[in-house]
Scaffold this motif. Structure first.
Motif, PDB file in Angstrom:
ATOM      1  N   GLN A 101     -25.902 -26.316   3.294  1.00  0.00           N
ATOM      2  CA  GLN A 101     -25.064 -25.993   2.135  1.00  0.00           C
ATOM      3  C   GLN A 101     -25.423 -26.901   0.967  1.00  0.00           C
ATOM      4  O   GLN A 101     -25.712 -28.080   1.151  1.00  0.00           O
ATOM      5  N   TRP A 102     -25.379 -26.327  -0.250  1.00  0.00           N
ATOM      6  CA  TRP A 102     -25.579 -27.127  -1.453  1.00  0.00           C
ATOM      7  C   TRP A 102     -24.312 -27.913  -1.708  1.00  0.00           C
ATOM      8  O   TRP A 102     -23.232 -27.353  -1.812  1.00  0.00           O
ATOM      9  N   ARG A 103     -24.459 -29.252  -1.797  1.00  0.00           N
ATOM     10  CA  ARG A 103     -23.307 -30.117  -2.070  1.00  0.00           C
ATOM     11  C   ARG A 103     -23.608 -30.982  -3.282  1.00  0.00           C
ATOM     12  O   ARG A 103     -24.751 -31.406  -3.499  1.00  0.00           O
ATOM     13  N   LEU A 104     -22.582 -31.255  -4.059  1.00  0.00           N
ATOM     14  CA  LEU A 104     -22.716 -32.003  -5.306  1.00  0.00           C
ATOM     15  C   LEU A 104     -23.343 -33.371  -5.056  1.00  0.00           C
ATOM     16  O   LEU A 104     -22.905 -34.121  -4.187  1.00  0.00           O
ATOM     17  N   PHE A 105     -24.365 -33.677  -5.846  1.00  0.00           N
ATOM     18  CA  PHE A 105     -25.059 -34.962  -5.753  1.00  0.00           C
ATOM     19  C   PHE A 105     -24.909 -35.745  -7.051  1.00  0.00           C
ATOM     20  O   PHE A 105     -24.859 -36.965  -7.051  1.00  0.00           O
ATOM     21  N   GLY A 106     -24.843 -35.041  -8.190  1.00  0.00           N
ATOM     22  CA  GLY A 106     -24.693 -35.693  -9.487  1.00  0.00           C
ATOM     23  C   GLY A 106     -24.013 -34.757 -10.453  1.00  0.00           C
ATOM     24  O   GLY A 106     -24.188 -33.540 -10.392  1.00  0.00           O
ATOM     25  N   ILE A 107     -23.217 -35.334 -11.347  1.00  0.00           N
ATOM     26  CA  ILE A 107     -22.484 -34.531 -12.319  1.00  0.00           C
ATOM     27  C   ILE A 107     -22.400 -35.266 -13.651  1.00  0.00           C
ATOM     28  O   ILE A 107     -22.111 -36.461 -13.689  1.00  0.00           O
ATOM     29  N   ALA A 108     -22.702 -34.545 -14.713  1.00  0.00           N
ATOM     30  CA  ALA A 108     -22.505 -35.054 -16.071  1.00  0.00           C
ATOM     31  C   ALA A 108     -21.866 -33.918 -16.856  1.00  0.00           C
ATOM     32  O   ALA A 108     -22.358 -32.795 -16.850  1.00  0.00           O
ATOM     33  N   ILE A 109     -20.749 -34.220 -17.496  1.00  0.00           N
ATOM     34  CA  ILE A 109     -20.006 -33.243 -18.290  1.00  0.00           C
ATOM     35  C   ILE A 109     -19.846 -33.817 -19.693  1.00  0.00           C
ATOM     36  O   ILE A 109     -19.528 -34.996 -19.852  1.00  0.00           O
ATOM     37  N   ALA A 110     -20.052 -32.976 -20.685  1.00  0.00           N
ATOM     38  CA  ALA A 110     -19.849 -33.387 -22.072  1.00  0.00           C
ATOM     39  C   ALA A 110     -19.164 -32.235 -22.800  1.00  0.00           C
ATOM     40  O   ALA A 110     -19.267 -31.079 -22.393  1.00  0.00           O
ATOM     41  N   THR A 111     -18.476 -32.578 -23.857  1.00  0.00           N
ATOM     42  CA  THR A 111     -17.890 -31.555 -24.715  1.00  0.00           C
ATOM     43  C   THR A 111     -18.462 -31.741 -26.107  1.00  0.00           C
ATOM     44  O   THR A 111     -18.683 -32.859 -26.560  1.00  0.00           O
ATOM     45  N   ALA A 112     -18.740 -30.620 -26.744  1.00  0.00           N
ATOM     46  CA  ALA A 112     -19.309 -30.657 -28.091  1.00  0.00           C
ATOM     47  C   ALA A 112     -18.736 -29.492 -28.869  1.00  0.00           C
ATOM     48  O   ALA A 112     -18.409 -28.449 -28.297  1.00  0.00           O
ATOM     49  N   GLU A 113     -18.619 -29.663 -30.164  1.00  0.00           N
ATOM     50  CA  GLU A 113     -18.177 -28.557 -31.001  1.00  0.00           C
ATOM     51  C   GLU A 113     -19.135 -27.397 -30.809  1.00  0.00           C
ATOM     52  O   GLU A 113     -20.347 -27.582 -30.770  1.00  0.00           O
ATOM     53  N   ALA A 114     -18.600 -26.198 -30.685  1.00  0.00           N
ATOM     54  CA  ALA A 114     -19.416 -25.024 -30.380  1.00  0.00           C
ATOM     55  C   ALA A 114     -20.456 -24.745 -31.455  1.00  0.00           C
ATOM     56  O   ALA A 114     -21.504 -24.196 -31.178  1.00  0.00           O
ATOM     57  N   SER A 115     -20.200 -25.133 -32.694  1.00  0.00           N
ATOM     58  CA  SER A 115     -21.131 -24.835 -33.778  1.00  0.00           C
ATOM     59  C   SER A 115     -22.242 -25.875 -33.920  1.00  0.00           C
ATOM     60  O   SER A 115     -23.148 -25.696 -34.708  1.00  0.00           O
ATOM     61  N   VAL A 116     -22.194 -26.954 -33.147  1.00  0.00           N
ATOM     62  CA  VAL A 116     -23.180 -28.025 -33.238  1.00  0.00           C
ATOM     63  C   VAL A 116     -24.503 -27.558 -32.646  1.00  0.00           C
ATOM     64  O   VAL A 116     -24.541 -26.912 -31.613  1.00  0.00           O
ATOM     65  N   GLN A 117     -25.607 -27.883 -33.312  1.00  0.00           N
ATOM     66  CA  GLN A 117     -26.934 -27.553 -32.823  1.00  0.00           C
ATOM     67  C   GLN A 117     -27.240 -28.423 -31.606  1.00  0.00           C
ATOM     68  O   GLN A 117     -26.764 -29.547 -31.522  1.00  0.00           O
ATOM     69  N   PRO A 118     -28.066 -27.941 -30.665  1.00  0.00           N
ATOM     70  CA  PRO A 118     -28.379 -28.728 -29.472  1.00  0.00           C
ATOM     71  C   PRO A 118     -28.940 -30.110 -29.787  1.00  0.00           C
ATOM     72  O   PRO A 118     -28.696 -31.044 -29.057  1.00  0.00           O
ATOM     73  N   GLN A 119     -29.697 -30.265 -30.889  1.00  0.00           N
ATOM     74  CA  GLN A 119     -30.284 -31.562 -31.207  1.00  0.00           C
ATOM     75  C   GLN A 119     -29.228 -32.574 -31.647  1.00  0.00           C
ATOM     76  O   GLN A 119     -29.464 -33.767 -31.628  1.00  0.00           O
ATOM     77  N   ALA A 120     -28.055 -32.107 -32.045  1.00  0.00           N
ATOM     78  CA  ALA A 120     -26.998 -33.004 -32.512  1.00  0.00           C
ATOM     79  C   ALA A 120     -25.827 -32.977 -31.545  1.00  0.00           C
ATOM     80  O   ALA A 120     -24.683 -32.815 -31.926  1.00  0.00           O
TER      81      ALA A 120
END
Length: 156
Positions: free
Chosen positions: A113-132
């Motif tokens: 079974q696939w089990r969680l090994f690493g997690i990173a969560i971020a929140t960003a304004e939806a209109s922000v470009q990926p580079q910013a």
């Protein structure tokens, strides 16, 4: 012909949704035991439930709801792929408004079974470009620094 994926898109969707919704429940209750107990043994060895509570404190304090993971299809930064260690990497975002849920998840196969090994969560304004991208709000990983990279496609 497209190269075969290490998991089906349905499996990838399940892994993303179940992980984010388990994290959401942990944030709502302040109890990170289930999230930790469902993860891979290496993740469990590196993170206590208290550690996870501290790592996701900002999301919890902001009452940031990850329910959008249940409703909206994730957008992948890259196709699901195995890294050099055979770990499954799923990265991208959930197109929620006004802030997107950016995720970078790594899974290890344990007893089939696939089990969680690493997690990173971020929140960003939806209109922000990926580079910013906004700074990462919560990050837990095993081993350290493995998932600290931005969730951008690599330049060719």
């Amino acid at each position: 012909m497209q190269p075969s994926l290490p998991v089906t898109l349905e499996q990838a969707l399940y892994l993303i949704r179940s992980t984010l919704l388990t994290l959401n429940d942990a944030n709502r209750t302040g109890n990170y035991t289930v999230l930790r107990d469902l993860a891979a043994p290496d993740f469990q060895a590196r993170n206590t439930a208290a550690d996870l509570g501290l790592n996701f404190l900002d999301l919890r304090r902001r009452n940031f709801d990850l329910y959008g993971a249940a409703l909206l299809a994730p957008q992948f930064a890259d196709a699901p792929a195995l890294d050099q260690r055979g770990m499954l990497r799923l990265a991208g975002y959930i197109p929620t408004q006004p802030q997107q849920i950016k995720f970078n998840l790594t899974f290890q196969i344990v007893a089939g079974q696939w089990r969680l090994f690493g997690i990173a969560i971020a929140t960003a304004e939806a209109s922000v470009q990926p580079q910013a991208q906004a700074q990462t709000q919560a990050q837990t990983q095993a081993p350290p620094a493995k998932l600290a990279a931005p969730l951008q496609k690599k330049s060719q």
